[in-house]
Design an enzyme around this catalytic site. Structure first.
Site, mmCIF file in Angstrom:
data_model
loop_
_atom_site.group_PDB
_atom_site.id
_atom_site.type_symbol
_atom_site.label_atom_id
_atom_site.label_comp_id
_atom_site.label_asym_id
_atom_site.label_seq_id
_atom_site.Cartn_x
_atom_site.Cartn_y
_atom_site.Cartn_z
ATOM 1 N N CYS A 39 1.643 7.620 10.848
ATOM 2 C CA CYS A 39 0.477 7.269 11.654
ATOM 3 C C CYS A 39 -0.794 7.849 11.062
ATOM 4 C CB CYS A 39 0.664 7.725 13.090
ATOM 5 S SG CYS A 39 1.758 6.598 13.964
ATOM 6 N N ASN B 291 3.997 1.989 7.353
ATOM 7 C CA ASN B 291 3.272 2.298 8.575
ATOM 8 C C ASN B 291 1.905 1.633 8.435
ATOM 9 O OD1 ASN B 291 2.034 3.686 10.868
ATOM 10 N ND2 ASN B 291 3.776 5.083 10.748
ATOM 11 N N CYS C 159 -7.861 -26.040 -19.021
ATOM 12 C CA CYS C 159 -7.063 -25.387 -17.973
ATOM 13 C C CYS C 159 -6.289 -24.201 -18.529
ATOM 14 C CB CYS C 159 -6.095 -26.399 -17.353
ATOM 15 S SG CYS C 159 -5.010 -25.674 -16.103
ATOM 16 N N CYS D 278 -4.192 -36.807 -3.336
ATOM 17 C CA CYS D 278 -5.549 -36.236 -3.330
ATOM 18 C C CYS D 278 -6.412 -36.924 -2.268
ATOM 19 C CB CYS D 278 -6.183 -36.403 -4.706
ATOM 20 S SG CYS D 278 -7.901 -35.813 -4.781
ATOM 21 N N PHE E 121 6.016 9.860 9.445
ATOM 22 C CA PHE E 121 5.078 10.456 8.494
ATOM 23 C C PHE E 121 3.995 9.433 8.151
ATOM 24 C CE2 PHE E 121 8.766 13.106 6.542
ATOM 25 C CZ PHE E 121 8.741 13.949 7.640
#
Lengths: 448, 435
Positions: free
Chosen positions: B138, B203, B381, B346, B136
């Site tokens: 494609c 799918n 931050c 770093c 069911f």
């Protein structure tokens, strides 16, 4: 006369095909796929260290990103904006001590992005596709500028001035334009007459006239030029070569390395160049390595580079040194010329004295001597300026022309750049930058 | 050594790696090569009614490639098997007989009519196959004819067809779901309501791989025209993982067996699908890129990892990550993290800085005391993780949880108790609840 006293210098040491092989491109260019893959390694750094390290400040991350995005022509434009000789610099820049040395991937893994090869890919692609010249001229300003010397500094300056709408006359003492690009760089670095292609590319901008065979002091004078032109740029290079100062220096086989390279670059048929079986090159710079490498490639059997200081003091990059060594050239350090052995008017050997640094750090001979048989001795111990033609019109510093940060000399109508100015690094890329900075300064001065 | 064997709806296979219904499972020749290489099972390429479909004779596949031509995504406009039904059924029978320890599931797609299903189901069952998968999914070609994803997009049809299959066949029924819908839980619920034993997903996804700017044709194209194809491969895996998790944690479908599909390239990908509740995984693109041998890396890798973790069977870790998938509203708003840059690791590319500076919260320096230096400013931050994602160095930037003191950005004291949006003062619904 024993065999060792016979000078063995001759042409045709190799078969024809060997010459072609030996003098082909030493670093094959990247294929388009290789370029895409290599470009993918670039991190597009912020405030990129490579860009800072480039004397001409090429926006390296941007030109690499354009390669990544399958736009090599656009990439070349980014390069040319900062460096109109981006093609030659891609071939001759010591990238391992400039952009690639500071590449963050060098930091991270000891494998920098191959910036030089990528630059070559972009610029070669641009030139191979015969793109229209990437710059156009501003409206004519009516100003005339004389440029002395059609080397990297002079051509760079002329090109930038032409963009600004000025008319430029370039006076060049030699037969061809290009300076050391044409006469002073090993031929395997710039094959297929690339130096002349690049000159043609630069001249496409228009507004630049080159007058060959015009030497300062012989055919033209600064006094006359400063009277006839609105400004003058001196890109004289270093016409002289340091002498060993030894008896026998005029003997056959004792040769200036720069001349040797020039002859080789202009040769129609490499097999006709005479080369010794045993070569000693005196010096530690790029010219010494270029001369040694080309001697080897012409078929010399034993090639020795003798340098008076240690490996760490050599001006030739580590990469160039290794290139020479992998081609079987012996690089010997801490040896300075002592005397030449001459037989029948030709050099047969050179005696060198071992050196060391004394307590005060001064280089001194130790008295111990080494003699190396040599059919030819190439002198590559530095080139020298020639202040004669300047006739005292500009101030000098240790024989070279003193300039400020805008490449202005002490004379208000004269600018200078390239190897002839004091404090330079004697690199093509630095000369290009000098020419560019001087052009901007001249433009500013003339349009003020 | 870990036991990789699986029992999915009673279908046994020596490992959880099945080949998905696709070109690699179209013929006995391919399937037997797959079994020889070590695949635990296959879902035979979708069979349909005769006369068999025809495929285009131009390109069927397209790919999204990296600069080194690594396949990142893949798409196709191939239809179901273009061989006569009997040819397929004969081969299925022969292969299953020759490989009794491997799973052989047959994918079926016929019109959405009871008679069609009633006719084909006994024929398929007669092959001796282990189960059926209802295609069911494609999204190209067949969907224009009322099959494939056009069925999978209507839960009522899914339920109806699943029921027919359970009525007319004794075989386990797997419903393969299309991702080309808004909420994957609805088709999964419908499949369960219809009596299906399991779902498999995803799918492929409707896609155009690109446009050829020289010819102004989409790619891949057939004689200057193209049609959207089904997208798959590595690029779709995150979408597949989410849809699998949605079904695994939905109270209405919880416990419904799932066969996971979508960009499985390595053992790790498979382990992730299984951790989100899958009993088996199905693979196509990786096999179509590298051939069948990759299953050996997958099986060995999964086994090695299970040994390392002390998992003896697949069931030992199956679904273990499901409880950790939740709704946004239940995320802990008292959990405060700050990025931390390991200055020793770093390499100073500056990507963290420019990403944060240009597009986020201006929380990373670029210059300190005149020197290029990249450091997180905790007072700016927000803990978004962008810098971690753009950093080219493994483990150079990490998110560190704050467990004491105050968040220097907000000034609020760190509260180690869990609190989520449902009770947050800014939530109007929460206020209502309080009143």
């Amino acid at each position: 006369m024993t065999e060792s006293e016979m000078s063995d210098v001759r042409a045709n040491r190799l078969s024809g095909a060997d010459y072609a092989d030996n003098f082909s491109d030493i670093h094959p260019p990247l294929t388009p796929h290789e370029a895409l893959v290599e470009a993918d390694r670039c991190y597009f750094c912020y405030d990129a260290p490579c860009m800072t390290a480039c004397p001409t400040s090429i926006d390296i991350p941007m030109f690499i990103r354009k390669i990544q995005a399958a736009n090599p022509v656009g990439s070349a434009k980014t390069i040319f904006e900062q460096n109109i000789m981006g093609g030659m610099c891609a071939r001759v820049c010591p990238t391992e001590t400039l952009c690639e040395e500071v590449c963050v991937r060098e930091t991270a893994e000891g494998k920098p992005v191959k910036i030089g090869l990528l630059q070559r890919y972009a610029t070669d692609t641009f030139m191979e596709r015969e793109q229209p010249h990437p710059f156009s001229r501003a409206a004519p300003t009516g100003k005339k500028i004389a440029v002395i010397g059609a080397g990297p500094a002079g051509l760079s300056c002329a090109h930038r001035l032409a963009i600004k709408g000025h008319d430029v006359t370039v006076y060049e003492a030699r037969e061809k334009a290009g300076g050391l690009n044409e006469y002073g760089i090993a031929s395997y670095k710039t094959t297929n007459d690339f130096a002349q292609d690049e000159v043609e590319f630069i001249l496409q901008i228009g507004g630049i006239t080159i007058e060959n065979g015009k030497a300062l002091g012989r055919d033209i004078t600064l006094e006359q030029l400063t009277a006839d032109f609105d400004a003058v740029f001196l890109g004289l290079g270093l016409p002289g070569v340091n002498a060993l100062g030894l008896e026998g220096e005029n003997a056959a086989g004792v040769i200036d390395a720069v001349d040797f390279i020039g002859v080789l670059r202009q040769a129609e048929d490499l097999s006709q160049i005479e080369i010794g079986r045993r070569i000693v090159v005196i010096g530690g710079g790029m010219t010494a390595i270029d001369a040694a490498m080309q001697s080897k490639l012409l078929g010399a059997e034993e090639v020795t580079v003798a340098y008076r200081r240690g490996q760490e003091h050599m001006n030739a990059s580590l990469y160039e040194q290794e290139l020479a060594q992998t081609h079987g050239i012996a690089i010997r350090h801490w040896l300075m010329p002592d005397s030449l052995h001459v037989s029948n008017g030709a050099v047969t050997a050179i005696t060198l004295e071992r050196t060391a640094l004394d307590a005060g750090g001064k280089l001194v001979g130790t008295g111990e001597k080494v003699t190396i048989e040599a059919d030819q001795v190439f002198k590559a111990i530095g080139q020298t300026p020639d202040a004669g033609p300047l006739a005292g019109s500009v101030e000098l510093e240790k024989g070279r022309i003193r300039v400020d940060d805008q490449r202005r000399t002490s004379h208000k109508k004269i600018w200078a750049g390239g190897d002839c100015v004091a404090g330079g690094e004697d690199l093509t890329v630095v000369s290009v930058e000098d020419g560019k900075i001087a052009a901007e300064s001249i433009h500013k001065a003339l349009m003020a | 050594m870990a036991d990789l064997s699986t029992n999915f709806l009673g279908i046994k296979s020596p490992n959880p790696f099945w080949l998905a219904s696709a070109p690699p499972t179209d013929k006995a020749y391919n399937v037997e090569r797959a079994f020889e290489a070590g695949w635990g099972g296959v879902v035979w390429k979708t069979v349909g009614e005769d006369p068999q479909v025809v495929n285009v004779y131009g390109p069927r596949y397209g790919a999204l490639l990296g600069n080194d031509r690594r396949v990142i995504g893949f798409n196709n406009i191939e239809l179901i098997s273009d061989r006569p039904l009997k040819t397929n059924l004969d081969e299925i029978r022969r292969v299953k007989r020759a490989w009794p320890d491997r799973a052989v599931v047959v994918s079926i797609m016929v019109p959405c009519e009871e008679a069609s299903w009633k006719r084909i189901l006994p024929m398929v069952e007669d092959t001796g196959c282990d189960g059926i998968e209802l295609n069911f999914g494609c999204p190209h070609g067949m969907s224009e004819r009322g099959m494939g994803s056009s069925v999978g997009q209507v839960p009522e049809y899914i339920e109806m067809v699943a029921r027919w299959c359970k009525t007319y066949s004794k075989l386990p029924v797997i419903v393969k779901l299309t991702p080309n819908i808004t909420d994957i839980r609805y088709p999964a619920r419908a499949a369960k309501a219809g009596g299906a034993d399991a779902v498999s997903l995803i799918n492929t996804i409707n896609s155009i791989m690109g446009v050829d700017l020289a010819t102004m044709t989409m790619s891949p194209s057939v004689d200057k025209q193209g049609s959207h194809g089904g997208y798959c491969g590595t690029a779709v895996r995150p979408i597949a993982l989410n849809m699998v998790a949605e079904i695994a944690r939905d109270p209405q479908t919880r416990g419904l067996p799932i066969s996971g599909i979508g960009g499985v390239q390595t053992w790790r990908d498979a382990a992730e699908f299984i951790a989100l509740g899958c009993g088996t995984v199905q693979v196509c693109t990786a096999a179509m890129t590298y051939g069948f041998k990759i299953v050996q890396e997958m099986a060995q890798g999964l086994s090695d990892w299970m040994d390392e973790k002390g998992y003896e069977t697949i069931a030992d870790f199956q679904g273990r990550a499901v409880p950790n998938v939740t709704d946004w509203q239940y995320l802990n708003l008292n959990y405060v993290t700050k990025a931390k840059i390991d200055q020793d690791l770093c390499i100073k590319c500056g990507r963290c800085h420019i990403a944060c500076e240009d597009t986020s919260h201006q929380a990373i320096t670029s210059m300190v005391d005149g020197v290029r230096h990249f450091e997180v400013m905790d007072d700016e931050c927000v803990g978004c993780n962008l810098c971690v994602n753009v950093c080219p160095v493994d483990d150079c930037i990490t998110m560190v949880q704050m467990t004491e003191g105050a968040d220097p950005r907000t000034g609020r004291a760190i509260d180690n108790d869990y609190a989520n949006w449902t009770t947050h003062p800014n939530n109007p619904m929460a206020k209502q609840a309080a009143e």
